[in-house]
Design an enzyme around this catalytic site. Structure first.
Site, short mmCIF file in Angstrom:
data_model
loop_
_atom_site.label_atom_id
_atom_site.label_comp_id
_atom_site.label_asym_id
_atom_site.label_seq_id
_atom_site.Cartn_x
_atom_site.Cartn_y
_atom_site.Cartn_z
N GLY A 125 8.97 -3.38 6.74
CA GLY A 125 8.19 -4.24 7.63
C GLY A 125 6.70 -4.27 7.38
O GLY A 125 6.16 -3.42 6.67
N CYS B 255 9.38 4.49 -0.29
CA CYS B 255 8.85 3.51 0.66
C CYS B 255 8.91 2.13 0.03
O CYS B 255 8.68 1.96 -1.14
CB CYS B 255 7.41 3.84 1.00
SG CYS B 255 7.24 5.46 1.73
N ASN C 237 9.89 1.26 -8.07
CA ASN C 237 11.32 1.53 -7.98
C ASN C 237 12.07 0.21 -8.15
O ASN C 237 12.05 -0.61 -7.23
CB ASN C 237 11.68 2.14 -6.62
CG ASN C 237 11.16 3.54 -6.49
OD1 ASN C 237 11.67 4.47 -7.11
ND2 ASN C 237 10.10 3.70 -5.71
N LEU D 204 -2.36 -4.41 -2.97
CA LEU D 204 -3.05 -5.41 -3.79
C LEU D 204 -2.11 -5.95 -4.87
O LEU D 204 -1.83 -7.13 -4.94
CB LEU D 204 -4.28 -4.75 -4.41
CG LEU D 204 -5.55 -5.57 -4.51
CD1 LEU D 204 -5.95 -6.13 -3.16
CD2 LEU D 204 -6.69 -4.71 -5.06
N CYS E 273 7.92 -10.42 -0.38
CA CYS E 273 7.35 -10.04 -1.68
C CYS E 273 8.47 -9.92 -2.72
O CYS E 273 9.53 -9.38 -2.43
CB CYS E 273 6.57 -8.73 -1.57
SG CYS E 273 5.22 -8.84 -0.39
N GLU F 51 15.34 2.57 8.35
CA GLU F 51 15.28 3.81 7.60
C GLU F 51 13.92 4.46 7.71
O GLU F 51 12.90 3.79 7.84
CB GLU F 51 15.66 3.57 6.14
CG GLU F 51 17.09 3.12 6.03
CD GLU F 51 17.64 3.19 4.64
OE1 GLU F 51 17.00 3.78 3.75
OE2 GLU F 51 18.74 2.65 4.44
N CYS G 197 11.61 -7.69 6.93
CA CYS G 197 10.22 -8.12 6.82
C CYS G 197 10.18 -9.59 6.44
O CYS G 197 10.94 -10.03 5.57
CB CYS G 197 9.50 -7.29 5.74
SG CYS G 197 7.76 -7.77 5.52
N CYS H 71 7.53 8.63 6.51
CA CYS H 71 7.26 7.23 6.21
C CYS H 71 8.08 6.39 7.19
O CYS H 71 9.31 6.45 7.17
CB CYS H 71 7.68 6.97 4.76
SG CYS H 71 7.57 5.26 4.26
N CYS I 212 10.15 -6.42 -3.61
CA CYS I 212 10.47 -5.49 -2.50
C CYS I 212 11.85 -5.75 -1.92
O CYS I 212 12.18 -6.88 -1.55
CB CYS I 212 9.40 -5.63 -1.42
SG CYS I 212 9.75 -4.66 0.06
#
Ligand code: SAH
Ligand code: SF4
Length: 354
Positions: free
Chosen positions: A171, A347, A306, A227, A125, A90, A121, A114, A128
């Site tokens: 990614g 993003c 989000n 961070l 995380c 995307e 990925c 973006c 995410c």
């Protein structure tokens, strides 16, 4: 909500092979036609002789389908692109209207794309959606550049262009360093999309080898680092990379990057409700920036979270209080706009819904 339109995008991977028997400048001309003149059809590539145009039309298809979803307010659009091997990625277009400048690559009246650098990925995380998908493969330089091309073609019809590119889609760009930098070169090409290094930003979760290599790159792009926590205990809970590189390591590497390049670095910080948004976290973050980085050249960008699963977004008043503490401590702090929430396009949370 969106509607479906069919978009043509070139399958450039074959270009060099098809033109292998021709003088080298032919491939260059073909690429200039694609990225500079933004042709949709090889018949429009006037610089090429008729026989090559026909050959390219027959062998290097300009067609793949992308689904485009537009947000209701028209401020953003998301493209779901299917690659030659069936993998889906995307890409998001963010139109910045006349809002004031918010951060490095997000400027007034500008169009920012973006891009994704990998399919999925591997970094995992906790907050995410891409991290939850796992990792499929790296994208080639062309596959990265074509994401920008797609929106460049759409914007051209409005007499507009792509002004900025941010590597903040799916990614980890620095796990695909060579292809990402090759894509930067394609985007930067003056006879192509002509996007200046200062209008390209790469965001990393803290792959220090990538930050180190970036110091010596001829095209100087903006660096952003995710961070998201001011100490190891918290960061390790959110980002598995912290086990390999505890906070000290990326912070030292950024300090070195700033020292060598004298360039600004954006410290990204997503605001997650009751996780990393306390006053103590703000004070600790301010302290980190002031004592271990240059508060002149490092600034904090607070990102509205989000929700994609277990976490919630910090309420606006918490974000404000957090920002006030940083600002009072003398740390420049911005807030990223809330683009693309309606279309699940912000993003960092791409493709999981597909
Ligand atoms: N892998 C790189 C770049 C892609 S993610 C990196 O992690 O920096 C781009 C940004 O979106 C990162 O700062 C990431 O932490 C953030 N992000 C991830 N998931 C998000 C979410 N659900 N809401 C808001 N930002 C998110
Ligand atoms: Fe990968 Fe970045 Fe998502 Fe972490 S935040 S899983 S590094 S895309």
């Amino acid at each position: 909500m969106g509607f479906r339109i069919s978009i043509e995008i070139v399958d450039l991977s074959k270009l060099e092979t098809i033109l292998a028997g021709e003088p080298a400048y032919r491939a260059k001309q073909a690429r200039e036609a694609v990225f500079g003149s933004l042709i949709d059809d090889w018949s429009q590539a006037r610089e090429l002789p008729e026989n090559l145009r026909q050959k390219l039309a027959a062998e290097c298809s300009l067609d793949i389908n992308a689904e485009i979803f537009h947000s209701k307010d028209g401020a953003s659009a998301k493209a779901l692109i299917t690659l030659a091997d069936g993998a889906k990625i995307e890409t998001v277009l963010m139109r910045h209207g006349s809002r004031p400048r918010a951060s490095l690559a997000f400027q007034a009246g500008r169009n920012t794309v973006c891009v994704s650098s990998q399919v999925g990925c591997p970094m995992g995380c906790a907050f995410c959606a891409t991290g939850k998908m796992g990792f499929k493969r790296n994208l080639s330089a062309d596959e990265i550049a074509e994401q920008v091309l797609l929106f460049a073609r759409i914007l051209k019809k409005e007499g507009r262009r792509v002004d900025n590119v941010v590597f903040m889609g799916m990614g980890e760009p620095f796990l695909n360093y060579a292809n990402v930098m090759a894509a930067v070169k394609i985007l930067n090409d003056q006879r192509g999309l002509n996007i200046g290094g200062r209008h390209i930003s790469i965001s990393t979760c803290g792959v220090v080898e990538g930050i180190e290599k970036l110091v010596d790159e001829p095209i100087q792009v903006n660096l952003a680092i995710s961070l998201h926590a001011p100490n190891d205990a918290l960061r390790s809970k959110l980002m598995p990379i912290n086990a390999k590189y505890p906070l000290k390591k990326p912070v030292e590497t950024i300090a070195h990057y700033i020292e060598r390049t004298n360039r600004r670095v954006m410290l990204e910080y997503i605001m997650i409700d009751k996780v990393n948004d306390s006053d103590d976290c703000a004070r600790e973050l301010a302290d980190l920036v002031k004592t271990r980085l240059s508060p002149k050249l490092a600034f904090v960008n607070l990102i509205r979270y989000n929700p994609t699963g277990e976490f919630l977004a910090s309420p606006p008043e918490r974000v404000k209080a957090f920002k006030d503490i940083l600002m009072k401590a003398g740390v420049e702090t911005t807030e990223r706009y809330r683009f693309g929430r309606q279309i699940k396009a912000a993003c960092g949370q791409l493709a999981a819904k597909s």
